[in-house]
Design an enzyme around this catalytic site. Sequence first.
Site, PDB file in Angstrom:
ATOM      1  N   TYR A 145      32.757  40.224  41.026  1.00 41.51           N
ATOM      2  CA  TYR A 145      31.490  40.375  42.150  1.00 41.51           C
ATOM      3  C   TYR A 145      32.051  41.826  42.634  1.00 41.51           C
ATOM      4  CZ  TYR A 145      28.858  39.918  46.342  1.00 41.51           C
ATOM      5  OH  TYR A 145      27.875  40.019  47.312  1.00 41.51           O
ATOM      6  N   ASP A 240      38.303  47.509  41.761  1.00 41.04           N
ATOM      7  CA  ASP A 240      37.498  46.880  42.833  1.00 41.04           C
ATOM      8  C   ASP A 240      38.733  46.174  43.660  1.00 41.04           C
ATOM      9  OD1 ASP A 240      34.571  45.192  43.826  1.00 41.04           O
ATOM     10  OD2 ASP A 240      36.334  45.666  44.835  1.00 41.04           O
ATOM     11  N   LYS A 268      37.708  44.431  53.308  1.00 43.66           N
ATOM     12  CA  LYS A 268      38.449  43.133  54.037  1.00 43.66           C
ATOM     13  C   LYS A 268      39.780  43.414  54.756  1.00 43.66           C
ATOM     14  CE  LYS A 268      36.469  40.402  50.342  1.00 43.66           C
ATOM     15  NZ  LYS A 268      35.848  39.292  50.818  1.00 43.66           N
TER      16      LYS A 268
HETATM   17  P1  KE4 Z   1      31.489  42.939  51.162  1.00 44.92           P
HETATM   18  O1  KE4 Z   1      29.955  43.902  50.942  1.00 44.92           O
HETATM   19  O2  KE4 Z   1      30.970  41.455  51.104  1.00 44.92           O
HETATM   20  O3  KE4 Z   1      31.995  43.410  52.449  1.00 44.92           O
HETATM   21  O4  KE4 Z   1      32.098  43.148  49.836  1.00 44.92           O
HETATM   22  C1  KE4 Z   1      31.566  42.916  48.538  1.00 44.92           C
HETATM   23  C2  KE4 Z   1      32.859  42.665  47.570  1.00 44.92           C
HETATM   24  C3  KE4 Z   1      33.229  43.857  46.651  1.00 44.92           C
HETATM   25  N1  KE4 Z   1      34.330  43.497  45.948  1.00 44.92           N
HETATM   26  C4  KE4 Z   1      34.800  42.361  46.063  1.00 44.92           C
HETATM   27  C5  KE4 Z   1      36.084  42.085  45.020  1.00 44.92           C
HETATM   28  C6  KE4 Z   1      34.470  41.219  46.807  1.00 44.92           C
HETATM   29  O5  KE4 Z   1      35.066  40.115  46.772  1.00 44.92           O
HETATM   30  C7  KE4 Z   1      33.613  41.522  47.781  1.00 44.92           C
HETATM   31  C8  KE4 Z   1      33.009  40.301  48.706  1.00 44.92           C
HETATM   32  N2  KE4 Z   1      33.877  39.152  48.528  1.00 44.92           N
HETATM   33  C9  KE4 Z   1      33.067  38.004  49.049  1.00 44.92           C
HETATM   34  C10 KE4 Z   1      33.655  36.597  48.826  1.00 44.92           C
HETATM   35  N3  KE4 Z   1      34.084  36.445  47.557  1.00 44.92           N
HETATM   36  C11 KE4 Z   1      32.456  38.178  50.553  1.00 44.92           C
HETATM   37  C12 KE4 Z   1      32.019  36.895  51.016  1.00 44.92           C
HETATM   38  C13 KE4 Z   1      30.218  37.029  51.143  1.00 44.92           C
HETATM   39  O6  KE4 Z   1      29.570  37.349  50.042  1.00 44.92           O
HETATM   40  O7  KE4 Z   1      29.763  36.332  52.151  1.00 44.92           O
END
Ligand code: KE4
Length: 430
Positions: A145, A240, A268
Amino acid sequence: MFDTAKSEQAFARASKVIPGAVNSPVRAARAVGRTPVFLESGSGPYVWDADGNRYIDYVGSWGPLICGHAHPAVVEAVCEAASRGTSFGAPTEAETVLAEEIAKANRSVDRVRLVNSGTEAAMSAIRLARGATGRDSIIKFEGCYHGHADSLLVKAGSGALTLGVPSSSGVPQALVEKTLVADYNDADSVRALFEEHEGSIAAVIVEPVAGNMGVVAPAPGFLAELRSITREHDSLLIFDEVMTGFRVAYGGASALYGIDPDLTCFGKVIGGGLPLAAFGGRADLMEQLAPLGPVYQAGTLSGNPLAVACGLATLRLLQEPGTYEHLCAHTSALACGIRDIADRFGVPLRVNCEGAMFSVFFTEHEVVDYRSACAADADTYARYYRAMLEAGVYLAPSQFEAAFVSTAHSERDIAYTLERIEHVVAALQR
Ligand code: KE4
């Protein structure tokens, strides 16, 4: 009796105005068969819900709270920044200090651009790769993701996988066709795509340690093969590290595995819980970004002073000697303790852990890729989740997420968690 009446009232009220009562789907806890608890406060490793129940928190806002909730040094830094104004839309020296810190920690990063979310970081890195190579296609891995940008919502992990929509509706087919999907830990599947699409692949984007199908470590040599395949085909390698950056090591998976990507996404931890992310990499690539070059990328609140202050305070805490030894020791104590409990009760269960993140899978097979992650028993995970919540332990409401340990978790917290897990796993048997 575990009372969440106020959360249920809050859920009913929120549902009338916010889709699914949440501002991010995975928070809805639909996959684990209950409505979400509404949280009100946090301190150190603990959070409290609307009914006053206290939990040991292993979600940590999905990774950012690596130093625990409301750390005094972080709160002080944010309040001090706020007292001088919340946003200027102009460069500030603190942004430079944070960019320097990110570059210093990641040897493959010469230049950094700050953004507001991991989605923005990944989306922008992909656009830069396409602009720099003149190629349109990208390779991602099933179950990984990278946020919710159109090009990346193809066979995605995390909430998309949890809710059974790995490939979202609303993404034009013309875009989907430019997103090629390989199998995680299978370099041959990447080679095959390069052979079939020779000359048209701008980049491979990968979670160097997957966290969005649950935690899945790279197989020995997998990342090195991605590095050589992309070099061989004049394509770019994008790590990523939104989740793994400053989480699996201060220098992220890149340092842990000794692989230098061309571009890296961060998020994060570098925001410490406020909206801040970044992407960075080779100067010759990053200097193709506007205003220097032809690849446009922008953001009203990018490099926001409060988020920068929060991130800098967090990174400074992480630089204290012994921090990662402490984080890894507590994470492996949990992992080993859970494996021991599973063995004693004969429960088929696997724990994957890397740095200060781990996942529990209810399966008798090793979880080494998307297929084996999906073969784990998500229903049992849901029962485990609900029982642990009632026991005062707050876990990710999805099999396809990671659990996060913070510097605030004490040995006592780890021992209590294991004691509760033993009680819950024993009950799962009945
Ligand atoms: P955000 O756009 O949610 O800040 O980041 C996206 C993203 C990009 N790359 C990786 C490896 C990530 O894990 C994420 C976001 N992680 C999720 C939890 N696995 C965020 C939680 C959510 O979607 O509410």
